[in-house]
Design a protein around this motif. Structure first.
Motif, PDB file in Angstrom:
ATOM      1  N   ARG A 202       0.863  -1.307  -0.208  1.00  0.00           N
ATOM      2  CA  ARG A 202      -0.075  -0.135   0.105  1.00  0.00           C
ATOM      3  C   ARG A 202       1.066   1.250   0.153  1.00  0.00           C
ATOM      4  NH1 ARG A 202      -4.498  -1.673   4.737  1.00  0.00           N
ATOM      5  NH2 ARG A 202      -5.291  -3.160   3.800  1.00  0.00           N
ATOM      6  N   ILE A 203       1.881   1.397   0.940  1.00  0.00           N
ATOM      7  CA  ILE A 203       2.736   2.527   1.019  1.00  0.00           C
ATOM      8  C   ILE A 203       3.639   2.705  -0.361  1.00  0.00           C
ATOM      9  CG2 ILE A 203       4.846   3.237   2.138  1.00  0.00           C
ATOM     10  CD1 ILE A 203       3.968   1.979   4.605  1.00  0.00           C
ATOM     11  N   ARG A 204       3.917   1.540  -0.970  1.00  0.00           N
ATOM     12  CA  ARG A 204       4.459   1.606  -2.033  1.00  0.00           C
ATOM     13  C   ARG A 204       3.932   2.097  -3.292  1.00  0.00           C
ATOM     14  NH1 ARG A 204       5.669  -3.755  -4.747  1.00  0.00           N
ATOM     15  NH2 ARG A 204       3.618  -3.387  -5.402  1.00  0.00           N
ATOM     16  N   ASP A 205       2.791   1.586  -3.491  1.00  0.00           N
ATOM     17  CA  ASP A 205       1.809   2.087  -4.714  1.00  0.00           C
ATOM     18  C   ASP A 205       1.318   3.551  -4.435  1.00  0.00           C
ATOM     19  OD1 ASP A 205       2.128  -0.566  -5.654  1.00  0.00           O
ATOM     20  OD2 ASP A 205       0.179  -1.214  -4.599  1.00  0.00           O
ATOM     21  N   GLY A 206       1.227   3.843  -3.147  1.00  0.00           N
ATOM     22  CA  GLY A 206       0.689   5.017  -2.591  1.00  0.00           C
ATOM     23  C   GLY A 206       1.800   6.061  -3.269  1.00  0.00           C
ATOM     24  N   LEU A 207       3.101   5.961  -2.635  1.00  0.00           N
ATOM     25  CA  LEU A 207       4.128   6.835  -2.926  1.00  0.00           C
ATOM     26  C   LEU A 207       4.424   7.014  -4.576  1.00  0.00           C
ATOM     27  CD1 LEU A 207       6.849   5.658  -0.179  1.00  0.00           C
ATOM     28  CD2 LEU A 207       5.467   7.627  -0.438  1.00  0.00           C
ATOM     29  N   ILE A 208       3.926   5.908  -5.275  1.00  0.00           N
ATOM     30  CA  ILE A 208       4.382   6.124  -6.799  1.00  0.00           C
ATOM     31  C   ILE A 208       3.181   6.923  -7.313  1.00  0.00           C
ATOM     32  CG2 ILE A 208       3.994   4.486  -8.962  1.00  0.00           C
ATOM     33  CD1 ILE A 208       5.187   2.302  -7.505  1.00  0.00           C
ATOM     34  N   ARG A 209       2.090   6.911  -6.955  1.00  0.00           N
ATOM     35  CA  ARG A 209       0.957   7.585  -7.163  1.00  0.00           C
ATOM     36  C   ARG A 209       1.209   9.232  -6.878  1.00  0.00           C
ATOM     37  NH1 ARG A 209      -4.759   5.084  -6.399  1.00  0.00           N
ATOM     38  NH2 ARG A 209      -5.365   6.694  -7.957  1.00  0.00           N
ATOM     39  N   LEU A 210       1.781   9.402  -5.664  1.00  0.00           N
ATOM     40  CA  LEU A 210       2.137  10.755  -5.144  1.00  0.00           C
ATOM     41  C   LEU A 210       3.431  11.334  -6.143  1.00  0.00           C
ATOM     42  CD1 LEU A 210       2.259  10.507  -1.277  1.00  0.00           C
ATOM     43  CD2 LEU A 210       0.714  11.733  -2.662  1.00  0.00           C
ATOM     44  N   ARG A 211       4.154  10.464  -6.298  1.00  0.00           N
ATOM     45  CA  ARG A 211       5.499  10.904  -7.202  1.00  0.00           C
ATOM     46  C   ARG A 211       4.702  11.257  -8.634  1.00  0.00           C
ATOM     47  NH1 ARG A 211       8.903   6.249  -9.448  1.00  0.00           N
ATOM     48  NH2 ARG A 211       7.070   6.203 -10.861  1.00  0.00           N
ATOM     49  N   ASP A 212       3.635  10.334  -9.028  1.00  0.00           N
ATOM     50  CA  ASP A 212       3.453  10.822 -10.433  1.00  0.00           C
ATOM     51  C   ASP A 212       2.537  12.192 -10.412  1.00  0.00           C
ATOM     52  OD1 ASP A 212       4.584   8.699 -11.423  1.00  0.00           O
ATOM     53  OD2 ASP A 212       2.694   7.453 -11.375  1.00  0.00           O
ATOM     54  N   CYS A 213       1.703  12.300  -9.213  1.00  0.00           N
ATOM     55  CA  CYS A 213       0.955  13.411  -9.009  1.00  0.00           C
ATOM     56  C   CYS A 213       1.639  14.693  -9.088  1.00  0.00           C
ATOM     57  CB  CYS A 213       0.030  13.322  -8.026  1.00  0.00           C
ATOM     58  SG  CYS A 213      -0.991  14.769  -7.759  1.00  0.00           S
ATOM     59  N   LEU A 214       2.949  14.626  -8.238  1.00  0.00           N
ATOM     60  CA  LEU A 214       3.662  15.726  -7.901  1.00  0.00           C
ATOM     61  C   LEU A 214       4.777  16.054  -9.197  1.00  0.00           C
ATOM     62  CD1 LEU A 214       4.429  15.141  -4.278  1.00  0.00           C
ATOM     63  CD2 LEU A 214       3.104  16.902  -5.098  1.00  0.00           C
ATOM     64  N   GLY A 215       4.684  15.257  -9.991  1.00  0.00           N
ATOM     65  CA  GLY A 215       5.671  15.722 -11.313  1.00  0.00           C
ATOM     66  C   GLY A 215       6.961  15.276 -10.870  1.00  0.00           C
ATOM     67  N   VAL A 216       7.386  14.283  -9.845  1.00  0.00           N
ATOM     68  CA  VAL A 216       8.522  13.912  -9.744  1.00  0.00           C
ATOM     69  C   VAL A 216       9.095  12.800 -10.690  1.00  0.00           C
ATOM     70  CG1 VAL A 216      10.423  12.842  -7.845  1.00  0.00           C
ATOM     71  CG2 VAL A 216       8.348  14.218  -7.302  1.00  0.00           C
ATOM     72  N   THR A 217      10.226  13.211 -11.316  1.00  0.00           N
ATOM     73  CA  THR A 217      10.741  12.235 -12.374  1.00  0.00           C
ATOM     74  C   THR A 217      11.810  11.354 -11.852  1.00  0.00           C
ATOM     75  OG1 THR A 217      12.175  13.889 -13.149  1.00  0.00           O
ATOM     76  CG2 THR A 217      10.120  13.929 -14.028  1.00  0.00           C
ATOM     77  N   SER A 218      12.301  11.551 -10.803  1.00  0.00           N
ATOM     78  CA  SER A 218      13.471  10.585 -10.156  1.00  0.00           C
ATOM     79  C   SER A 218      13.155  10.016  -8.777  1.00  0.00           C
ATOM     80  CB  SER A 218      14.756  11.339 -10.549  1.00  0.00           C
ATOM     81  OG  SER A 218      14.795  12.535  -9.591  1.00  0.00           O
TER      82      SER A 218
END
Length: 218
Positions: A202-218
Protein backbone atom coordinates in the motif's frame (compact mmCIF):
# COMPACT_ATOMS: atom_id res chain seq x y z
CA UNK A 1 41.09 74.19 20.87
CA UNK A 2 41.51 77.75 22.13
CA UNK A 3 40.24 80.70 20.18
CA UNK A 4 42.48 83.65 19.52
CA UNK A 5 41.56 86.60 21.72
CA UNK A 6 43.20 90.01 21.75
CA UNK A 7 43.86 90.74 25.40
CA UNK A 8 46.01 93.75 26.20
CA UNK A 9 48.88 92.60 28.43
CA UNK A 10 50.19 94.76 31.32
CA UNK A 11 52.66 97.47 30.34
CA UNK A 12 56.26 96.32 30.18
CA UNK A 13 59.51 98.19 29.80
CA UNK A 14 60.53 98.79 26.21
CA UNK A 15 62.32 95.83 24.73
CA UNK A 16 61.23 93.46 27.47
CA UNK A 17 60.35 89.84 26.67
CA UNK A 18 58.40 87.90 29.25
CA UNK A 19 56.05 84.94 29.51
CA UNK A 20 52.74 85.49 31.32
CA UNK A 21 50.53 82.61 32.50
CA UNK A 22 47.14 82.72 30.79
CA UNK A 23 44.74 80.04 32.02
CA UNK A 24 46.33 76.74 31.10
CA UNK A 25 48.29 78.44 28.31
CA UNK A 26 51.31 80.67 28.17
CA UNK A 27 51.07 83.94 26.28
CA UNK A 28 54.40 85.13 24.97
CA UNK A 29 54.76 88.93 24.98
CA UNK A 30 57.27 90.36 22.57
CA UNK A 31 58.98 93.66 22.64
CA UNK A 32 58.40 96.45 20.09
CA UNK A 33 61.43 95.42 18.09
CA UNK A 34 59.82 92.00 17.45
CA UNK A 35 56.17 92.98 17.13
CA UNK A 36 56.14 93.78 13.43
CA UNK A 37 58.80 91.32 12.30
CA UNK A 38 57.41 88.53 10.11
CA UNK A 39 57.65 85.17 11.85
CA UNK A 40 58.36 81.83 10.27
CA UNK A 41 55.95 78.95 10.59
CA UNK A 42 58.70 77.06 12.39
CA UNK A 43 58.96 79.78 15.01
CA UNK A 44 55.20 79.95 15.40
CA UNK A 45 54.90 76.18 15.77
CA UNK A 46 57.62 76.21 18.39
CA UNK A 47 55.66 78.74 20.43
CA UNK A 48 52.45 76.77 19.92
CA UNK A 49 54.22 73.78 21.45
CA UNK A 50 54.75 75.95 24.56
CA UNK A 51 51.06 76.84 24.72
CA UNK A 52 51.12 80.23 23.02
CA UNK A 53 47.60 80.67 21.65
CA UNK A 54 48.42 83.92 19.89
CA UNK A 55 51.14 82.12 17.92
CA UNK A 56 48.55 79.47 17.12
CA UNK A 57 46.21 82.14 15.73
CA UNK A 58 48.97 83.52 13.51
CA UNK A 59 49.94 80.02 12.37
CA UNK A 60 46.31 79.38 11.50
CA UNK A 61 46.19 82.56 9.41
CA UNK A 62 49.44 81.55 7.73
CA UNK A 63 48.63 77.94 6.86
CA UNK A 64 44.84 77.74 7.13
CA UNK A 65 44.22 78.08 3.40
CA UNK A 66 46.76 75.39 2.61
CA UNK A 67 45.29 72.99 5.16
CA UNK A 68 41.76 73.44 3.86
CA UNK A 69 42.94 73.13 0.25
CA UNK A 70 44.74 69.88 1.01
CA UNK A 71 41.64 68.42 2.67
CA UNK A 72 39.40 69.59 -0.15
CA UNK A 73 41.71 68.05 -2.75
CA UNK A 74 41.29 64.64 -1.14
CA UNK A 75 37.66 64.79 -0.01
CA UNK A 76 36.12 66.82 -2.86
CA UNK A 77 33.47 68.12 -0.50
CA UNK A 78 33.76 71.56 1.14
CA UNK A 79 31.77 70.60 4.23
CA UNK A 80 33.80 67.47 4.88
CA UNK A 81 36.99 69.36 4.11
CA UNK A 82 36.12 72.07 6.65
CA UNK A 83 35.32 69.44 9.27
CA UNK A 84 38.57 67.57 8.73
CA UNK A 85 40.55 70.83 8.64
CA UNK A 86 39.20 71.61 12.10
CA UNK A 87 40.41 68.20 13.29
CA UNK A 88 43.81 68.94 11.78
CA UNK A 89 44.14 72.17 13.75
CA UNK A 90 43.17 70.39 16.95
CA UNK A 91 45.93 67.90 16.21
CA UNK A 92 48.40 70.70 15.47
CA UNK A 93 47.61 72.31 18.81
CA UNK A 94 47.98 69.04 20.71
CA UNK A 95 51.05 67.65 18.95
CA UNK A 96 53.07 70.73 18.04
CA UNK A 97 55.86 69.56 20.33
CA UNK A 98 56.42 66.59 17.99
CA UNK A 99 57.49 68.83 15.14
CA UNK A 100 61.14 68.30 14.22
CA UNK A 101 62.57 71.09 12.10
CA UNK A 102 65.41 68.78 11.11
CA UNK A 103 63.01 66.58 9.16
CA UNK A 104 61.18 69.24 7.16
CA UNK A 105 59.42 72.58 7.28
CA UNK A 106 56.52 73.44 9.54
CA UNK A 107 54.35 73.92 6.46
CA UNK A 108 55.19 70.46 5.16
CA UNK A 109 54.55 68.92 8.59
CA UNK A 110 51.17 70.61 8.92
CA UNK A 111 50.00 69.83 5.41
CA UNK A 112 51.12 66.22 5.84
CA UNK A 113 48.87 66.02 8.90
CA UNK A 114 46.04 67.44 6.80
CA UNK A 115 46.57 64.97 3.98
CA UNK A 116 46.76 62.03 6.38
CA UNK A 117 43.58 63.11 8.18
CA UNK A 118 41.71 63.54 4.90
CA UNK A 119 42.80 60.12 3.62
CA UNK A 120 41.78 58.56 6.94
CA UNK A 121 38.34 60.14 6.58
CA UNK A 122 37.94 58.75 3.05
CA UNK A 123 38.91 55.27 4.25
CA UNK A 124 36.60 55.49 7.25
CA UNK A 125 33.66 56.59 5.11
CA UNK A 126 34.31 53.83 2.57
CA UNK A 127 34.68 51.24 5.31
CA UNK A 128 31.37 52.31 6.81
CA UNK A 129 29.69 52.13 3.42
CA UNK A 130 31.09 48.64 2.89
CA UNK A 131 29.82 47.52 6.30
CA UNK A 132 26.39 49.00 5.65
CA UNK A 133 26.23 47.33 2.25
CA UNK A 134 27.21 43.96 3.70
CA UNK A 135 24.52 44.28 6.35
CA UNK A 136 21.99 45.33 3.72
CA UNK A 137 22.94 42.51 1.36
CA UNK A 138 22.88 39.94 4.14
CA UNK A 139 19.57 41.17 5.44
CA UNK A 140 18.00 41.18 2.00
CA UNK A 141 19.27 37.69 1.27
CA UNK A 142 17.97 36.31 4.55
CA UNK A 143 14.58 37.92 4.08
CA UNK A 144 14.31 36.58 0.55
CA UNK A 145 15.36 33.08 1.59
CA UNK A 146 12.90 32.99 4.47
CA UNK A 147 10.02 34.16 2.31
CA UNK A 148 10.95 31.82 -0.53
CA UNK A 149 11.21 28.85 1.80
CA UNK A 150 7.90 29.65 3.46
CA UNK A 151 6.14 30.03 0.11
CA UNK A 152 7.72 26.89 -1.30
CA UNK A 153 6.85 24.93 1.83
CA UNK A 154 3.26 26.18 1.77
CA UNK A 155 2.86 25.36 -1.92
CA UNK A 156 4.40 21.94 -1.40
CA UNK A 157 2.00 21.21 1.43
CA UNK A 158 -0.95 22.21 -0.75
CA UNK A 159 0.25 20.04 -3.62
CA UNK A 160 0.87 17.04 -1.38
CA UNK A 161 -2.52 17.44 0.26
CA UNK A 162 -4.19 17.61 -3.14
CA UNK A 163 -2.28 14.59 -4.37
CA UNK A 164 -3.11 12.58 -1.28
CA UNK A 165 -6.70 12.92 -2.39
CA UNK A 166 -6.10 10.68 -5.41
CA UNK A 167 -4.94 7.73 -3.27
CA UNK A 168 -7.22 4.98 -2.16
CA UNK A 169 -8.30 5.21 1.48
CA UNK A 170 -6.02 2.34 2.52
CA UNK A 171 -3.03 3.80 0.61
CA UNK A 172 -3.58 7.24 2.08
CA UNK A 173 -3.91 5.87 5.59
CA UNK A 174 -0.69 3.86 5.32
CA UNK A 175 1.33 6.70 3.73
CA UNK A 176 0.15 9.28 6.25
CA UNK A 177 1.01 7.02 9.19
CA UNK A 178 4.44 6.16 7.78
CA UNK A 179 5.62 9.52 6.45
CA UNK A 180 3.65 12.05 8.50
CA UNK A 181 3.21 9.99 11.64
CA UNK A 182 6.83 8.86 11.76
CA UNK A 183 5.95 5.19 12.17
CA UNK A 184 7.85 2.22 10.84
CA UNK A 185 6.27 -0.24 8.44
CA UNK A 186 5.86 -2.71 11.31
CA UNK A 187 4.14 -0.07 13.49
CA UNK A 188 1.80 0.85 10.62
CA UNK A 189 0.94 -2.78 10.11
CA UNK A 190 0.21 -3.24 13.81
CA UNK A 191 -1.93 -0.09 13.97
CA UNK A 192 -3.94 -1.04 10.88
CA UNK A 193 -4.10 -4.70 11.92
CA UNK A 194 -2.91 -5.62 8.46
CA UNK A 195 -0.16 -7.99 7.30
CA UNK A 196 3.24 -6.34 6.92
CA UNK A 197 3.60 -7.24 3.19
CA UNK A 198 0.18 -5.72 2.51
CA UNK A 199 1.12 -2.49 4.28
CA UNK A 200 4.42 -2.28 2.36
CA UNK A 201 2.53 -2.70 -0.91
CA UNK A 202 0.00 0.00 0.00
CA UNK A 203 2.78 2.44 0.92
CA UNK A 204 4.78 1.62 -2.22
CA UNK A 205 1.82 2.05 -4.53
CA UNK A 206 0.71 5.17 -2.73
CA UNK A 207 4.17 6.76 -3.05
CA UNK A 208 4.27 5.91 -6.77
CA UNK A 209 0.95 7.70 -7.31
CA UNK A 210 2.13 10.66 -5.22
CA UNK A 211 5.32 10.86 -7.23
CA UNK A 212 3.42 10.92 -10.49
CA UNK A 213 0.96 13.50 -9.17
CA UNK A 214 3.72 15.81 -7.96
CA UNK A 215 5.63 15.47 -11.21
CA UNK A 216 8.71 13.90 -9.61
CA UNK A 217 10.72 12.23 -12.35
CA UNK A 218 13.43 10.56 -10.30
Amino acid sequence: MPTAQLIAPPARPAGARTVEPWGTLARVERGPDEADAPRSAESLLSDVARGDDSAFAVLYDTLGRGVFGTCLGVLRDPDHAAEVAQEVWVEVWRTAARFDAGRGSARTWTLTLAHRRAVDRVRAVQAQRDRDQRVLDGSAEREFDVVADEVESALEQVRVRDCLGILTPTQKQAVVLAYYGGRTYREVADELAAPLPTVKTRIRDGLIRLRDCLGVTS
